[in-house]
Design an enzyme around this catalytic site. Structure first.
Site, PDB file in Angstrom:
ATOM      1  N   CYS A  35       0.813  -1.190   0.259  1.00  7.22           N
ATOM      2  CA  CYS A  35      -0.141  -0.353   0.054  1.00  7.22           C
ATOM      3  C   CYS A  35       1.076   1.394   0.220  1.00  7.22           C
ATOM      4  O   CYS A  35       0.231   2.077  -0.973  1.00  7.22           O
ATOM      5  CB  CYS A  35      -0.831  -0.259   1.021  1.00  7.22           C
ATOM      6  N   ARG A  38      -8.026  -4.293  -2.945  1.00  9.19           N
ATOM      7  CA  ARG A  38      -7.763  -3.656  -4.368  1.00  9.19           C
ATOM      8  C   ARG A  38      -8.932  -3.582  -4.693  1.00  9.19           C
ATOM      9  O   ARG A  38      -8.207  -3.809  -6.238  1.00  9.19           O
ATOM     10  CB  ARG A  38      -6.181  -3.784  -4.438  1.00  9.19           C
TER      11      ARG A  38
HETATM   12  C1  BEZ Z   1       0.647  -4.736   1.782  1.00 12.58           C
HETATM   13  O1  BEZ Z   1       1.236  -4.849   1.709  1.00 12.58           O
HETATM   14  O2  BEZ Z   1       0.162  -3.638   1.310  1.00 12.58           O
HETATM   15  C2  BEZ Z   1      -0.267  -5.963   2.409  1.00 12.58           C
HETATM   16  C3  BEZ Z   1       0.480  -7.430   1.762  1.00 12.58           C
HETATM   17  C4  BEZ Z   1      -1.183  -8.175   2.367  1.00 12.58           C
HETATM   18  C5  BEZ Z   1      -1.759  -7.941   2.574  1.00 12.58           C
HETATM   19  C6  BEZ Z   1      -2.611  -6.662   3.140  1.00 12.58           C
HETATM   20  C7  BEZ Z   1      -1.206  -5.397   2.859  1.00 12.58           C
END
Ligand code: BEZ
Length: 221
Positions: A47, A124
């Site tokens: 993110c 997402r």
């Molecule tokens: C992230 O790195 O943004 C992420 C990865 C896995 C689950 C939720 C967020």
């Protein structure tokens, strides 16, 4: 868990929410294009890279009369701390609001929870919304993989080009490349195109498959 299923062509559900830039309603965006996107959580690596990429591309979205609006179920203080952290680490100011949806009501209304995920974590989702607040495109990516922000921008420009010039865009189209014209719907039109393709500015491979050169910025039709 009941999940609302939005689709392209539908009107966006209205909401009011707190954000890093104050209270926001979906209807505040009437008259503008909007890229509304959810993310699983603040202070997570994928993110963070997405927010940096969205922030860097923000001027390109603005050039297209498009606003960006982030969403997650984290609190507003969490969003603020994360945005500040991004600034401290990279010098980048996130130039668009991120809304806080603690109850998950917005996530449910927009279908941002994946049915196979038991935690209250959004995936997402990206909604490209036009100035009349109609959903024009929905992209859904898993939590594990970051989005290609330039692809979101490319799709926005493709939809705007279609709206403005009544044309289609081919596979892998990039702004500035030739577009497609809708196929003839009458036999007369088919013959006219076949006989006068060059004069009417078409480059036809077959009667249903014609390209047109890209438009100048100031050209209206
Ligand atoms: C992230 O790195 O943004 C992420 C990865 C896995 C689950 C939720 C967020």
């Amino acid at each position: 868990m009941e999940i609302n299923q939005l689709n392209i062509g539908m009107q966006v559900p209205e909401f009011v929410a707190s954000s890093t830039m104050g209270p926001i309603r979906m209807s505040d965006y009437k008259g503008k294009w909007l890229v509304f996107f959810s993310h699983p959580g603040d202070f997570t690596p994928v993110c963070t890279t997405e927010f940096i990429a969205f922030s860097n591309a923000y001027p390109q979205f603005e050039e297209r009369n498009a606003q960006l609006l982030g969403h997650s179920i984290d609190s507003n203080p969490s969003h603020l701390a994360w945005v500040y952290d991004i600034y401290l680490k990279t010098g980048i100011t996130v130039p668009f609001p991120i809304i806080s949806d603690r109850s998950g009501d917005i996530a449910r209304a927009y279908g941002m929870f994946a049915p196979d995920i038991t935690t209250q974590e959004t995936i997402r989702n990206v909604y490209i919304i036009d100035p009349r607040q109609t959903i024009r495109a929905i992209l859904i990516y898993p939590a594990t993989n970051g989005r290609n922000i330039q692809e979101i921008l490319r799709l926005l420009i493709a939809i705007q080009t279609t709206d403005e010039y009544k044309v289609l865009t081919p596979a892998d189209w990039e702004p500035g490349q030739p577009v497609l014209v809708p196929p003839s719907m009458t036999y007369n039109n088919l013959l006219t195109r076949e006989d006068n393709a060059e004069e009417i500015g078409l480059d036809c491979i077959d009667w249903y498959w014609c390209y047109k050169q890209p438009f100048n910025e100031n050209e209206t039709e």
